[in-house]
Write a protein that holds these residues in place. Sequence first.
Motif, PDB file in Angstrom:
ATOM      1  N   CYS A 177       0.831  -1.204   0.000  1.00  0.00           N
ATOM      2  CA  CYS A 177       0.000   0.000   0.000  1.00  0.00           C
ATOM      3  C   CYS A 177       0.869   1.259   0.000  1.00  0.00           C
ATOM      4  O   CYS A 177       1.857   1.351   0.727  1.00  0.00           O
ATOM      5  CB  CYS A 177      -0.908   0.021   1.224  1.00  0.00           C
ATOM      6  N   ILE A 178       0.476   2.214  -0.817  1.00  0.00           N
ATOM      7  CA  ILE A 178       1.182   3.496  -0.880  1.00  0.00           C
ATOM      8  C   ILE A 178       1.070   4.216   0.464  1.00  0.00           C
ATOM      9  O   ILE A 178       0.026   4.184   1.113  1.00  0.00           O
ATOM     10  CB  ILE A 178       0.593   4.365  -2.006  1.00  0.00           C
ATOM     11  N   GLU A 179       2.161   4.842   0.852  1.00  0.00           N
ATOM     12  CA  GLU A 179       2.190   5.565   2.124  1.00  0.00           C
ATOM     13  C   GLU A 179       2.145   7.062   1.881  1.00  0.00           C
ATOM     14  O   GLU A 179       2.886   7.585   1.045  1.00  0.00           O
ATOM     15  CB  GLU A 179       3.461   5.186   2.897  1.00  0.00           C
ATOM     16  N   GLU A 180       1.277   7.744   2.586  1.00  0.00           N
ATOM     17  CA  GLU A 180       1.180   9.199   2.509  1.00  0.00           C
ATOM     18  C   GLU A 180       1.158   9.787   3.917  1.00  0.00           C
ATOM     19  O   GLU A 180       0.363   9.361   4.751  1.00  0.00           O
ATOM     20  CB  GLU A 180      -0.093   9.625   1.762  1.00  0.00           C
ATOM     21  N   GLU A 222      -8.516  -1.416  -3.544  1.00  0.00           N
ATOM     22  CA  GLU A 222      -8.396  -0.177  -4.304  1.00  0.00           C
ATOM     23  C   GLU A 222      -7.011  -0.136  -4.955  1.00  0.00           C
ATOM     24  O   GLU A 222      -6.039   0.278  -4.346  1.00  0.00           O
ATOM     25  CB  GLU A 222      -8.594   1.036  -3.391  1.00  0.00           C
ATOM     26  N   SER A 223      -6.938  -0.578  -6.213  1.00  0.00           N
ATOM     27  CA  SER A 223      -5.644  -0.735  -6.882  1.00  0.00           C
ATOM     28  C   SER A 223      -4.904   0.586  -7.081  1.00  0.00           C
ATOM     29  O   SER A 223      -3.689   0.601  -7.236  1.00  0.00           O
ATOM     30  CB  SER A 223      -5.830  -1.419  -8.237  1.00  0.00           C
ATOM     31  N   GLN A 224      -5.637   1.717  -7.062  1.00  0.00           N
ATOM     32  CA  GLN A 224      -4.961   3.001  -7.236  1.00  0.00           C
ATOM     33  C   GLN A 224      -4.071   3.340  -6.043  1.00  0.00           C
ATOM     34  O   GLN A 224      -3.215   4.219  -6.136  1.00  0.00           O
ATOM     35  CB  GLN A 224      -5.965   4.140  -7.485  1.00  0.00           C
ATOM     36  N   ASN A 225      -4.285   2.680  -4.928  1.00  0.00           N
ATOM     37  CA  ASN A 225      -3.458   2.911  -3.740  1.00  0.00           C
ATOM     38  C   ASN A 225      -2.348   1.875  -3.585  1.00  0.00           C
ATOM     39  O   ASN A 225      -1.688   1.815  -2.554  1.00  0.00           O
ATOM     40  CB  ASN A 225      -4.323   2.899  -2.477  1.00  0.00           C
ATOM     41  N   ILE A 226      -2.135   1.046  -4.608  1.00  0.00           N
ATOM     42  CA  ILE A 226      -1.095   0.015  -4.585  1.00  0.00           C
ATOM     43  C   ILE A 226       0.107   0.513  -5.388  1.00  0.00           C
ATOM     44  O   ILE A 226      -0.060   1.157  -6.432  1.00  0.00           O
ATOM     45  CB  ILE A 226      -1.609  -1.304  -5.198  1.00  0.00           C
ATOM     46  N   TYR A 227       1.306   0.217  -4.893  1.00  0.00           N
ATOM     47  CA  TYR A 227       2.504   0.556  -5.672  1.00  0.00           C
ATOM     48  C   TYR A 227       2.376  -0.080  -7.056  1.00  0.00           C
ATOM     49  O   TYR A 227       2.176  -1.292  -7.180  1.00  0.00           O
ATOM     50  CB  TYR A 227       3.766   0.046  -4.986  1.00  0.00           C
ATOM     51  N   PRO A 228       2.488   0.718  -8.133  1.00  0.00           N
ATOM     52  CA  PRO A 228       2.176   0.209  -9.466  1.00  0.00           C
ATOM     53  C   PRO A 228       3.233  -0.713 -10.075  1.00  0.00           C
ATOM     54  O   PRO A 228       2.905  -1.547 -10.924  1.00  0.00           O
ATOM     55  CB  PRO A 228       2.041   1.486 -10.306  1.00  0.00           C
ATOM     56  N   LYS A 255       1.289   7.385   6.811  1.00  0.00           N
ATOM     57  CA  LYS A 255       0.191   6.432   6.993  1.00  0.00           C
ATOM     58  C   LYS A 255      -0.041   5.635   5.719  1.00  0.00           C
ATOM     59  O   LYS A 255       0.044   6.171   4.613  1.00  0.00           O
ATOM     60  CB  LYS A 255      -1.100   7.160   7.385  1.00  0.00           C
ATOM     61  N   LYS A 256      -0.352   4.353   5.880  1.00  0.00           N
ATOM     62  CA  LYS A 256      -0.651   3.488   4.751  1.00  0.00           C
ATOM     63  C   LYS A 256      -2.096   3.725   4.287  1.00  0.00           C
ATOM     64  O   LYS A 256      -3.025   3.730   5.097  1.00  0.00           O
ATOM     65  CB  LYS A 256      -0.477   2.025   5.147  1.00  0.00           C
ATOM     66  N   LEU A 257      -2.249   3.903   2.988  1.00  0.00           N
ATOM     67  CA  LEU A 257      -3.599   4.056   2.439  1.00  0.00           C
ATOM     68  C   LEU A 257      -4.258   2.686   2.312  1.00  0.00           C
ATOM     69  O   LEU A 257      -3.573   1.687   2.048  1.00  0.00           O
ATOM     70  CB  LEU A 257      -3.534   4.718   1.056  1.00  0.00           C
ATOM     71  N   PRO A 258      -5.560   2.595   2.512  1.00  0.00           N
ATOM     72  CA  PRO A 258      -6.233   1.306   2.323  1.00  0.00           C
ATOM     73  C   PRO A 258      -6.143   0.897   0.861  1.00  0.00           C
ATOM     74  O   PRO A 258      -6.496   1.667  -0.036  1.00  0.00           O
ATOM     75  CB  PRO A 258      -7.679   1.591   2.745  1.00  0.00           C
ATOM     76  N   CYS A 259      -5.650  -0.310   0.593  1.00  0.00           N
ATOM     77  CA  CYS A 259      -5.414  -0.671  -0.805  1.00  0.00           C
ATOM     78  C   CYS A 259      -5.856  -2.078  -1.181  1.00  0.00           C
ATOM     79  O   CYS A 259      -5.704  -2.494  -2.323  1.00  0.00           O
ATOM     80  CB  CYS A 259      -3.938  -0.498  -1.154  1.00  0.00           C
ATOM     81  N   ARG A 260      -6.392  -2.826  -0.224  1.00  0.00           N
ATOM     82  CA  ARG A 260      -6.716  -4.222  -0.518  1.00  0.00           C
ATOM     83  C   ARG A 260      -7.706  -4.353  -1.680  1.00  0.00           C
ATOM     84  O   ARG A 260      -7.617  -5.248  -2.499  1.00  0.00           O
ATOM     85  CB  ARG A 260      -7.268  -4.906   0.731  1.00  0.00           C
TER      86      ARG A 260
END
Length: 231
Positions: free
Chosen positions: A168-171, A181-187, A174-179
Amino acid sequence: MGKGADMDGCGQFMKYSMFFANFVIFVGGVTVLGIGVWTLADKAFINELLGTNLFMGTVYILMATGGMVALLAFFGCLGAVKEIKCLLLLYFLLVLVIFVVMLVGGILGYVFREKVHDTMEQEMQASIRMYGQKRAVTRAWDATQETLMCCGVNSFQDWGDQLPDSCCIEEEGKKLPCRYESQNIYPEGCLMLTEMFVKDHAEIIGAAGIITACLLLLGMIFSCALFKSIE
């Protein structure tokens, strides 16, 4: 008399040249040791995913020889200043051994750099199935994904339904919920980034080892010349 004076002048030149060469060798040895410690402390997490111990083996070789080189260079300076022939001879023999070991260590760094892709993808695909079962592998994957900001071997789809939080991308810390939501996953997948990461560091390690080995060769030349000039 002129010849004797010339020999004295030549001997003095060799003496101070060897002292200076060993000072440079000492700096080189400390540098190699420092690079080894830095790599071990900051990059060892990736070793579980490489499929070979060649990378860390090279690091250990260069750390050991870097420390020995720094110590030996000190005695080389002492032998030059005190003009002790037996110490110069011992210095030459020990430097010869370390020269070979460090040269091999440097070459291994470059050999690993060329072979890293051959083993990495297969090992990463195998280790991803052990995530959550083997602590060392789990920590290696989490550290790799968070450090390199990547997910999976080639993409996040390699994880299937077991997507870890480290993807999950960190901003703002904090880790964004990504399970879901693919836009919040490292591409990007980790294979290419890890390969580039390891190759760059293997090149630094290899270059440090080979450069220091060349400096040792210079030290051997000056020790032989000084040994012959001492009456």
